[in-house]
Structure formats: C-alpha cells, structure tokens
Design an enzyme around this catalytic site. Structure first.
Site, PDB file in Angstrom:
ATOM      1  N   GLU A 192     -12.357  -7.431  35.000  1.00 51.94           N
ATOM      2  CA  GLU A 192     -11.832  -7.250  36.062  1.00 51.94           C
ATOM      3  C   GLU A 192     -12.644  -8.190  36.951  1.00 51.94           C
ATOM      4  O   GLU A 192     -13.743  -8.718  36.511  1.00 51.94           O
ATOM      5  CB  GLU A 192     -11.879  -5.765  36.504  1.00 51.94           C
ATOM      6  CG  GLU A 192     -13.356  -5.072  36.332  1.00 51.94           C
ATOM      7  CD  GLU A 192     -13.161  -3.647  36.397  1.00 51.94           C
ATOM      8  OE1 GLU A 192     -14.190  -2.956  37.103  1.00 51.94           O
ATOM      9  OE2 GLU A 192     -12.189  -3.046  36.469  1.00 51.94           O
ATOM     10  N   LYS A 193     -12.239  -8.296  38.149  1.00 50.49           N
ATOM     11  CA  LYS A 193     -12.828  -8.964  39.192  1.00 50.49           C
ATOM     12  C   LYS A 193     -14.241  -8.533  39.498  1.00 50.49           C
ATOM     13  O   LYS A 193     -14.523  -7.423  39.583  1.00 50.49           O
ATOM     14  CB  LYS A 193     -12.066  -9.066  40.662  1.00 50.49           C
ATOM     15  CG  LYS A 193     -12.629  -9.619  41.903  1.00 50.49           C
ATOM     16  CD  LYS A 193     -12.197 -11.128  41.657  1.00 50.49           C
ATOM     17  CE  LYS A 193     -13.075 -12.157  42.760  1.00 50.49           C
ATOM     18  NZ  LYS A 193     -12.892 -13.388  42.426  1.00 50.49           N
ATOM     19  N   ASN A 222     -16.069  11.563  36.063  1.00 50.57           N
ATOM     20  CA  ASN A 222     -17.231  12.173  35.299  1.00 50.57           C
ATOM     21  C   ASN A 222     -16.738  13.734  35.302  1.00 50.57           C
ATOM     22  O   ASN A 222     -16.381  14.455  36.326  1.00 50.57           O
ATOM     23  CB  ASN A 222     -18.635  12.372  35.984  1.00 50.57           C
ATOM     24  CG  ASN A 222     -19.301  11.015  35.876  1.00 50.57           C
ATOM     25  OD1 ASN A 222     -18.886  10.259  35.047  1.00 50.57           O
ATOM     26  ND2 ASN A 222     -19.840  10.557  37.188  1.00 50.57           N
ATOM     27  N   GLU A 276     -15.879   8.569  40.646  1.00 47.91           N
ATOM     28  CA  GLU A 276     -16.781   7.574  41.189  1.00 47.91           C
ATOM     29  C   GLU A 276     -16.103   6.133  41.890  1.00 47.91           C
ATOM     30  O   GLU A 276     -15.133   5.880  40.800  1.00 47.91           O
ATOM     31  CB  GLU A 276     -17.664   6.919  39.965  1.00 47.91           C
ATOM     32  CG  GLU A 276     -18.503   7.924  39.585  1.00 47.91           C
ATOM     33  CD  GLU A 276     -19.425   7.344  38.363  1.00 47.91           C
ATOM     34  OE1 GLU A 276     -20.428   7.942  37.969  1.00 47.91           O
ATOM     35  OE2 GLU A 276     -19.483   6.039  37.954  1.00 47.91           O
ATOM     36  N   ARG A 303     -18.445  16.638  34.552  1.00 51.43           N
ATOM     37  CA  ARG A 303     -19.323  17.848  34.474  1.00 51.43           C
ATOM     38  C   ARG A 303     -20.081  18.080  35.653  1.00 51.43           C
ATOM     39  O   ARG A 303     -19.745  17.402  36.538  1.00 51.43           O
ATOM     40  CB  ARG A 303     -20.464  16.942  33.616  1.00 51.43           C
ATOM     41  CG  ARG A 303     -21.143  15.468  34.041  1.00 51.43           C
ATOM     42  CD  ARG A 303     -22.069  15.081  33.601  1.00 51.43           C
ATOM     43  NE  ARG A 303     -22.702  14.116  34.198  1.00 51.43           N
ATOM     44  CZ  ARG A 303     -22.271  12.599  34.081  1.00 51.43           C
ATOM     45  NH1 ARG A 303     -21.339  12.359  33.472  1.00 51.43           N
ATOM     46  NH2 ARG A 303     -22.791  11.878  34.905  1.00 51.43           N
ATOM     47  N   GLY A 336     -23.644   3.331  30.980  1.00 45.64           N
ATOM     48  CA  GLY A 336     -24.929   3.145  31.510  1.00 45.64           C
ATOM     49  C   GLY A 336     -25.162   1.639  31.545  1.00 45.64           C
ATOM     50  O   GLY A 336     -26.067   0.880  31.125  1.00 45.64           O
ATOM     51  N   GLY A 337     -23.963   0.625  31.585  1.00 43.29           N
ATOM     52  CA  GLY A 337     -24.228  -0.613  31.944  1.00 43.29           C
ATOM     53  C   GLY A 337     -24.471  -1.359  30.373  1.00 43.29           C
ATOM     54  O   GLY A 337     -24.294  -2.759  30.427  1.00 43.29           O
TER      55      GLY A 337
END
Ligand code: MV4
Length: 448
Positions: A202-203, A292, A277, A294, A166-167
């Site tokens: 990471e980039k 994920n 994702e 689920r 969630g960031g």
C-alpha cells in the site's frame, strides 16, 4: 440474560488483577491461574481460587490450552477471560472453549481468523465502505506485480505481511530499484515468523498518527463507539503513552471515525469489546489499519474519560446483554504512562529482579493498575509492564502537570523503570504542544 457464576482468568499480572476486581464487584467468582514463577503475584492472592498451570515458560503455562481447559473444568468455571496477549486472539483457543461449553470472553474463532489475516481484514473493511489505504487488491503474487502497482500509486510504498504484527515482515520502499530486495527479505521474515509469507502493498503514509476507536457490539446486532485513544507515542511498535481525547481530534473527525468504526463492527457482526486502529495523516484523512478483538492495555484512559468500566461491559455483552446503542464522548482528559521494568538510558533493556521498595503515587485523579509491591520479584520470563499510571484532569495541560507530579511520587527501588523517561516526556515542548506523530520517539533525546 444469564450471568456467569465463575470466570477463569487466563492471564497474569496487572490485567488479571484488573479482571478480578470487576468480577468481584459483579458478584462473579474468580479463578486465577499461575505459573510457578508467579506464585507471589497479587492476582493469585486476590482471586477466590488459584490453580498452578505449569512452569515459568509461557508455552508450558499461560499458552498451554490443555492446562487452561483442565483448570477451568476442575474449578467448574463457566467462562474464560483471556486478558490481552497470550491466547486472547488465538482462534484455536476460542474454538476449544466453545467445544467445552465454556464462554470465551472475546471474539469467535471465525472473527479472530478473519481479522488476523490483514489483507483479508482490509478487503472486508473496504467492501463495507470503511476508508482503507490505496494499494494492492489483496495479496501480490510477485515482484513484477508489486512494481506495477507501486508505479500506479506512486512511491513511497510499504510492503506488509498479511500475517504480520508488531512491525515484522514490513518494509518501506522509496524507489523502484529497492523493491526486489525489500520484497524478498520481508517475505522471508514473514515466512519464518508466521509460517505465512503472503504480502500485500500500500501507499506509505509518512508521518501518521495512530488513533484507535474503542467499540462495543452486542449479540443483538447493535454497535456503538466509545471515542478514541491516541497511541502515537511508540518505540519499536511498543506503546509507551496513550491518551484520550487525541490532541489532534476535532468533533467532525471523531464523528467520521466513530461512524467508520461502527460500520466496521456491523460489517462483521462484531460481538464484544473491540478496537479499530486507524492511521491518520496530517490532512486528517484516516484509514483502517487493524482490528483488535480483545481488551487492550490502554483501556483505562477510555474508562477515565467516559467514567465506564470496560471489563464489566465486556462481561455483560458476553453474557448476552443488549447495549444502549448510544456513543460515548470524553468529558475529561486522561493520560496513561506504561511503567516497564526497563532501563530507558540503556536502550530500554529489560531490568527484572527484586523490587526492594515500591510506593505508588496517589491523590485526586490518579490511578495505578499494578500487580507488584515492595519485596516482589519481577520474573524475567514475561513482558516488562509492572504498572500503568493513569491520570485524569479537566484539560490536557492539567493532565500533563498531574502526570508530572504523580511520576515524581513514584518510588521503585531495586530495578530500573521507565519512570525517568516519562518525566522527561511530560516536560518536552513538542509533547506538550500535542503535535506529535508515530515518528516522535525516533528523535527523542535520552542521554542520562
Ligand atoms: C503503515 C505506516 C505507514 N503507511 N502503513 C506499523 C505496525 C502495523 N500495524 C502497521 N504499521 C504502519 N503501517 C502505511 N500504509 C506506518 C506504520 C507504522 C506505525 C503505525 C502505527 C504506530 C506506530 C508505527 C510505527 C512505525 C510504522
């Protein structure tokens, strides 16, 4: 293959109802669980049995493993479907179900743990030959190491918490002099939120699209993909609109991403329904982001474009069914709008309360997944999703037109909803062009 006789659904709301519907069609008995705040929800009414598992607070009901296991034992359920959120990606719950001889319709504890640690998941995928974003090799040990790697790959970079979601615990760093502050604050945030302050780097990909591939793997070593969903229309890491196919997709990219997703699934012997994702940059380079394990909120757009019941597939695969092994490609265009009990003109602030009038849109190509009805009171304790409006049509422009029409028919009185937001979005030229990224909503005008 031995099919389950009775499934307990360890969830609430529209997804609990969604699972109950498929179970009914499969001849499987269902057990709903509910907190005292959810007595009047439709999932309770439509299940064969219902067990109250505690007070409103999630921690004491939908997240209470002892209460859920007790409910399953009392009712003799032989499997538990966790839906999304709550305990759907909880390794401990998956392990306890296994210990009690109850099939957890989801990933194994080992898989959940392996994919839940983001740096570890990335490393696994890199070794399997799935494209990943250039960056640190696993966790970074201090600021000096971070600076060294950042200098090599070039700024901007992004610092990520390995336990993140969630960031949270994430910082973009544009130049070296910002590194120290960003690293310290991200690390602290991650430690407080997840009890794990491991960071990797990471980039930074500047205007990415979020495109995910639906996959399914069986217990016999096969996996296939069911094409993509574009989830770039997000606000503060909350998805608001999803569609399939992605307007950015071309057949060569779909083949490459689909192949990478299958490679990812096979590398971890994945069993069940899953989503890989990816971030996709403007040159159509794609990179593994997360896996994920689920069923996802946005699964209906895939169901509509390939005409397939994903929950049924999930249950059959959990029972040991062999998949056909062929991939599925979209024939139609589907869009989902999440209807939340939120005021889009007041910063999407929550708007729980009594729905005095509810009328959902109908007609050809229109689907509404919801647990609410006229007279239902939305409790303030849970997420704000009250309905998913999904439309399908032959083409994307037709789907957008249909969505506009359906939104105009959606009547919800007594509370605020995101319907007006979606109405505006469907008329937005940039959205209509299909040329949008995860940054799109940051500059979307929402004054009343
Ligand atoms: C990124 C990124 C750009 N570059 N990683 C956001 C949540 C987490 N799962 C990963 N996220 C991002 N990772 C690199 N190297 C941009 C995001 C990102 C994002 C990704 C998908 C959908 C919406 C997003 C919103 C802001 C940032």
């Amino acid at each position: 293959m031995k099919l389950f006789k009775k499934i307990l659904i360890a969830n609430r709301g529209e997804i609990a109802l969604r699972v109950i519907r498929t179970c009914k069609e499969m001849g499987i008995k269902t057990v709903a669980v509910y907190s005292t705040a959810d007595r009047d929800s439709l999932h309770v009414r439509f299940a064969d049995e219902a067990v109250c598992i505690g007070p409103p607070k999630s921690a004491d009901s939908y997240l209470s493993i002892p209460n859920l296991i007790s409910a399953a034992e009392i009712t003799n359920a032989d499997a538990i479907h966790p839906g999304y959120g709550f305990l759907s990606e909880n390794a401990k719950f998956s392990a306890i179900c296994r210990k009690h001889g109850i099939k957890f319709i989801g990933a194994s504890p080992e898989m959940i743990e392996g994919m839940g640690d983001k740096a570890n998941a990335k490393d696994t995928m890199k070794k399997a030959g799935v494209p990943t974003i250039p960056g640190s090799d696993g966790l970074i040990k201090d600021i000096a190491e971070g600076k060294k790697i950042a200098k090599k790959i070039g700024y901007p970079i992004i610092l990520k918490a390995t336990a993140g979601g969630g960031g949270r615990g994430m910082r973009v760093v544009w130049e070296e002099k910002e590194m120290e502050k960003a690293y310290d604050s991200a690390r602290q945030e991650a430690g407080a939120a997840f009890g794990n302050d491991g960071m990797y780097l990471e980039k930074y990909i500047e205007e990415p699209r979020h495109i995910e591939i639906q996959i399914v793997g069986d217990q016999h070593g096969q996996a296939c993909h069911l094409s993509e969903r574009d989830c770039s229309i997000q606000r503060r890491h909350q998805k608001l609109v999803e569609e399939s196919p992605s307007p950015f997709m071309i057949p060569e990219l779909r083949d490459k991403m689909g192949e990478a997703a299958i490679k990812a699934a096979l590398a971890v012997d994945y069993e069940g329904l899953g989503t890989i994702e990816f971030l996709v940059d403007k040159h159509r380079n794609f990179y593994f982001m997360e896996m994920n394990t689920r069923i996802q909120v946005e699964h209906p757009v895939t169901e509509e474009v390939i005409d397939y019941d994903l929950v049924k597939e999930q249950i059959l695969v959990a029972a040991g069914m062999k998949i056909s092994g062929s991939n599925y490609y979209p024939n139609l265009h589907a869009i989902e709008c999440r209807i939340n009990a939120e005021d889009p003109f007041k910063n999407f602030s929550p708007s729980p309360g009594k729905i005095t009038s509810f009328h959902s849109p109908k007609g050809q190509g229109v689907r509404v997944d919801t647990h609410v009805y006229s007279g239902y009171t939305i409790p303030p304790y849970y997420d704000s999703l009250i309905a998913k409006l999904i439309v399908k049509a032959r083409t994307r422009p037709d789907a957008i037109t249909k969505m506009s029409r359906a939104l105009d028919e959606f009547i919800v009185e007594g509370i605020k909803t995101t319907v007006p937001f979606h109405q505006r979005l469907m008329k937005d030229e940039q959205f209509k062009s299909g040329n949008y990224t995860t940054k799109f909503l940051e500059s979307f005008d929402l004054t009343e």
